[in-house]
Design a protein around this motif. Structure first.
Motif, mmCIF file in Angstrom:
data_model
loop_
_atom_site.group_PDB
_atom_site.id
_atom_site.type_symbol
_atom_site.label_atom_id
_atom_site.label_comp_id
_atom_site.label_asym_id
_atom_site.label_seq_id
_atom_site.Cartn_x
_atom_site.Cartn_y
_atom_site.Cartn_z
ATOM 1 N N GLY A 34 48.530 61.301 59.990
ATOM 2 C CA GLY A 34 49.240 61.449 58.733
ATOM 3 C C GLY A 34 50.356 62.430 58.908
ATOM 4 N N ILE A 35 50.121 63.397 57.898
ATOM 5 C CA ILE A 35 51.415 64.606 57.841
ATOM 6 C C ILE A 35 50.384 66.062 58.035
ATOM 7 C CG2 ILE A 35 52.554 66.042 56.175
ATOM 8 C CD1 ILE A 35 53.705 63.215 55.266
ATOM 9 N N GLN A 72 52.423 64.014 51.861
ATOM 10 C CA GLN A 72 51.005 63.848 52.532
ATOM 11 C C GLN A 72 49.973 63.066 52.053
ATOM 12 O OE1 GLN A 72 49.211 67.766 52.655
ATOM 13 N NE2 GLN A 72 48.536 67.582 54.885
ATOM 14 N N CYS A 98 54.547 64.319 61.450
ATOM 15 C CA CYS A 98 53.731 63.298 61.267
ATOM 16 C C CYS A 98 53.243 62.348 62.579
ATOM 17 C CB CYS A 98 54.503 62.368 60.152
ATOM 18 S SG CYS A 98 55.886 61.581 60.667
ATOM 19 N N ALA A 143 50.884 59.449 53.014
ATOM 20 C CA ALA A 143 50.566 59.120 54.380
ATOM 21 C C ALA A 143 48.937 58.856 54.372
ATOM 22 C CB ALA A 143 50.742 60.072 55.067
ATOM 23 N N ARG A 149 56.649 57.683 60.849
ATOM 24 C CA ARG A 149 58.219 58.185 60.495
ATOM 25 C C ARG A 149 58.931 56.991 59.839
ATOM 26 N NH1 ARG A 149 63.119 57.113 63.273
ATOM 27 N NH2 ARG A 149 64.597 58.808 63.350
ATOM 28 N N SER A 208 54.433 63.700 67.925
ATOM 29 C CA SER A 208 54.486 63.261 66.367
ATOM 30 C C SER A 208 56.044 63.437 66.328
ATOM 31 C CB SER A 208 54.045 64.961 65.585
ATOM 32 O OG SER A 208 52.864 65.201 65.827
#
Lengths: 273, 273
Positions: free
Chosen positions: A240-241, A264, A235, A267, A202, A177
């Protein structure tokens, strides 16, 4: 669904493949829903950038067409697109003009505990340090022994990810991540000019945050920045997050804060559509 | 002669092989003459050391038996023994207890120009720097993108090898050889605790030199040491020793000196018997 090699069903590569011999290649890990690859252009852009920097001769439009066809057949899952410099006899010298090999594999969307996204995660504090190599920094290349060593440092499922620093102790990323810090409403992620993988999510989050009027930047970050952060999250382009709630080894913890929750949702939208 | 995978004829590995996915493995390049692998114990020792450090579960006696049988069938050539952590689903976490995969390939003994050994070689001055990663230093692992980038820096056949330094500018090795300097009768080779491959021939020459009463040591070496050297040579376990006559980019040259010639004869004996 079967893997594809250069557009044809296949499950094995020749022993002369330079991906096997030297890790001489790149990969992308791509979420697929409704037959469509998420963040397609960003994945292709990073892959093309990596091929330019490593001088790998990839037909990017062809790779794109194959990826789209593969994702359409798959429907839902994770597609791993691997590109290697192709085959060569023994020796580091690349055969000039050898076409890259394109490999497509799939796996189910990972069944992460819902709590990772909802309540947040704890990070293991990895002792494995990332070497500083500007020639490879940012690329998602196939030389990943550092990540293998770091991921082998913990088995306790209480840790969903590991925190990785470079040889100078700077914060860089998670094992699979990227890392973001929030302080006084400003979003910061480690600068990756010496090591680390410049994640597709990112890059997208930096742009999306700015579009939302959030100040977002890359910077050299050290442990002190972690201590001063109001919020922390990780992420990637599959999950996603995840809010980071703690790094137990450093006796640090954070709430799952408002900016994390806002991004979030961004994402999630990026991955669901 | 066919390649072997886990003792059976085979020419391809599964896409799940962690050697392909992450460069998660090691290799040895072994000269074979008269059906026998040269420097066998040193190759096996380095491989076993690498497996311990990477926690790869290799049956070393089995790998040895297969190598001996393969070399006997081959008669003469170069055998590449590759060991990977085996197969796993997507993800950096090694599957605990997964047996290592053993791969044996062969190629002819390389037809280097006789002048390399007789008159000596020129080194290309590589701009690619080796990252400092103590966790991987010394190992002949499958993450070799730095060597691929360095070897791609020159095409001019006037250069038989390239000189590689680390991120701090210290001398480390050649792209596919180790480096030795002679000064005032003392033999020195770069210390490899931060990067570089601890070559089998390098280790053997250090021991053999000492047995001959020659002072031999490892040390941090910089460009100044190259300027002050009386003799310079490279070595590996396939070609033995090549005197280095010049690094044109640095305007440095040396004779093919007496200690180089003495050890060259030692290396030739090691590889011929």
């Amino acid at each position: 669904m079967h893997s594809w090699i250069d557009g044809q069903p296949g499950s094995a590569v020749n022993l002369q493949n330079r991906g096997l011999a030297y890790g001489d290649g790149l990969f992308e890990t791509i979420a697929v829903r409704g037959g469509r690859p998420s963040l397609l252009q960003r994945h292709l852009d990073r892959l093309a950038m990596g091929c330019r920097r490593l001088a790998i001769d990839l037909d990017v439009p062809l790779a794109r067409d194959e990826l789209l066809a593969y994702a359409a057949q798959l429907g839902e899952g994770v597609v791993k697109l691997m590109v290697t410099r192709g085959d060569s006899p023994r020796g580091y010298a690349p055969a000039p003009g050898a076409p890259a090999r394109r490999i497509l594999q799939n796996s189910p969307l990972p069944a992460y505990p819902a709590a990772h996204a909802e309540q947040g995660i704890s990070l293991f504090d990895c002792q494995t340090r990332l070497a500083r190599q500007p020639l490879l920094a940012g690329l998602k290349h196939l030389n990943r022994l550092e990540q293998v060593l770091a991921r082998a440092e913990w088995q306790d499922p209480a840790y969903a990810e590991g925190l990785m620093r470079d040889a100078q102790g700077l914060l860089i990323e998670g094992v699979y991540s990227n890392l973001f810090l929030v302080r006084d409403g400003v979003l910061t992620t480690p600068e990756l000019s010496h090591c680390g993988v410049a994640g597709v999510m990112r890059g997208e989050l930096l742009d999306q945050a700015r579009a939302l009027g959030i100040e977002a930047c890359t910077a050299e970050l050290a442990q002190a920045d972690l201590q001063q952060a109001d919020e922390v999250f990780t992420c990637n382009s599959v999950y996603g997050i995840w809010p980071v709630r703690s790094v137990p080894a450093l006796k640090l913890d954070w709430p799952a804060g408002p900016l994390t929750r806002k991004l979030q949702a961004v994402a999630r939208t990026l991955l669901d559509t």
